[in-house]
Design a protein around this motif. Structure first.
Motif, PDB file in Angstrom:
ATOM      1  N   CYS A   1       0.876  -1.273   0.060  1.00  0.00           N
ATOM      2  CA  CYS A   1       0.002   0.092   0.070  1.00  0.00           C
ATOM      3  C   CYS A   1       0.792   1.133   0.070  1.00  0.00           C
ATOM      4  CB  CYS A   1      -0.919  -0.048   1.300  1.00  0.00           C
ATOM      5  SG  CYS A   1      -0.124  -0.074   2.931  1.00  0.00           S
ATOM      6  N   THR A   2       0.388   2.518  -0.319  1.00  0.00           N
ATOM      7  CA  THR A   2       0.947   3.625  -0.288  1.00  0.00           C
ATOM      8  C   THR A   2       0.056   4.666   0.663  1.00  0.00           C
ATOM      9  OG1 THR A   2       1.683   3.193  -2.545  1.00  0.00           O
ATOM     10  CG2 THR A   2       1.633   5.579  -1.758  1.00  0.00           C
ATOM     11  N   ALA A   3       1.064   5.096   1.568  1.00  0.00           N
ATOM     12  CA  ALA A   3       0.454   6.215   2.218  1.00  0.00           C
ATOM     13  C   ALA A   3       1.002   7.801   2.077  1.00  0.00           C
ATOM     14  CB  ALA A   3       0.655   5.884   3.636  1.00  0.00           C
ATOM     15  N   VAL A  21      -4.371   6.541   2.413  1.00  0.00           N
ATOM     16  CA  VAL A  21      -3.995   5.176   2.414  1.00  0.00           C
ATOM     17  C   VAL A  21      -4.641   4.511   1.025  1.00  0.00           C
ATOM     18  CG1 VAL A  21      -3.347   2.833   3.007  1.00  0.00           C
ATOM     19  CG2 VAL A  21      -3.363   4.756   4.446  1.00  0.00           C
ATOM     20  N   TRP A  27      -4.769  -1.679   6.833  1.00  0.00           N
ATOM     21  CA  TRP A  27      -3.512  -1.040   6.763  1.00  0.00           C
ATOM     22  C   TRP A  27      -2.853  -0.908   8.204  1.00  0.00           C
ATOM     23  CZ3 TRP A  27      -4.201   3.223   9.073  1.00  0.00           C
ATOM     24  CH2 TRP A  27      -5.538   3.897   8.727  1.00  0.00           C
ATOM     25  N   VAL A  29       0.119   1.887   9.206  1.00  0.00           N
ATOM     26  CA  VAL A  29       1.200   2.967   8.647  1.00  0.00           C
ATOM     27  C   VAL A  29       1.965   3.348   9.785  1.00  0.00           C
ATOM     28  CG1 VAL A  29       1.130   5.291   7.658  1.00  0.00           C
ATOM     29  CG2 VAL A  29      -0.321   3.699   6.867  1.00  0.00           C
ATOM     30  N   ILE A  83       6.285   9.633   6.780  1.00  0.00           N
ATOM     31  CA  ILE A  83       5.794   8.252   6.532  1.00  0.00           C
ATOM     32  C   ILE A  83       7.068   7.295   6.490  1.00  0.00           C
ATOM     33  CG2 ILE A  83       4.302   6.801   5.140  1.00  0.00           C
ATOM     34  CD1 ILE A  83       2.622   9.042   6.457  1.00  0.00           C
ATOM     35  N   CYS A  86       4.205   1.565   4.925  1.00  0.00           N
ATOM     36  CA  CYS A  86       2.606   1.302   4.894  1.00  0.00           C
ATOM     37  C   CYS A  86       2.511  -0.297   4.487  1.00  0.00           C
ATOM     38  CB  CYS A  86       1.965   2.035   3.827  1.00  0.00           C
ATOM     39  SG  CYS A  86       0.330   1.804   3.473  1.00  0.00           S
TER      40      CYS A  86
END
Length: 89
Positions: A1-3, A21, A27, A29, A83, A86
């Motif tokens: 995933c990407t945050a 997210v 998820w 993070v 960040i 994730c």
């Protein structure tokens, strides 16, 4: 995933950060802040902190894919959260 983090509101002694997210419905993070800043309020997630109080692990709690938090600057008004990771699931 990407945050992805964005600073949404800034006041004299604190600011809000919104994190979105993508790529996962559940998820985890990891967010790091710079001392002496401290996170005072969170929303749309379940948070735990490391012993230093500067690394927060936020887990989804069914409130969707955006969470946020308020950070007290404590004299360091220029630093912003980073960040760290994730993870899906």
């Amino acid at each position: 995933c990407t945050a992805t983090a964005a600073t949404t509101n800034v006041w004299g002694d604190r600011y809000n950060t919104s994190v979105t997210v993508s790529g996962a419905s559940t998820w985890t993070v990891v967010v790091a802040i710079t001392a002496p800043q401290r996170i005072s309020t969170i929303w749309n997630g379940t948070a735990t902190w490391d012993s230093s109080g500067t690394v927060m692990t936020m887990r989804s709690n069914g409130s969707g894919n955006t969470f946020g938090f308020t950070t007290m600057t404590n004299g360091n008004s220029s630093a912003r959260p980073q960040i760290r990771s994730c993870t899906s699931g």
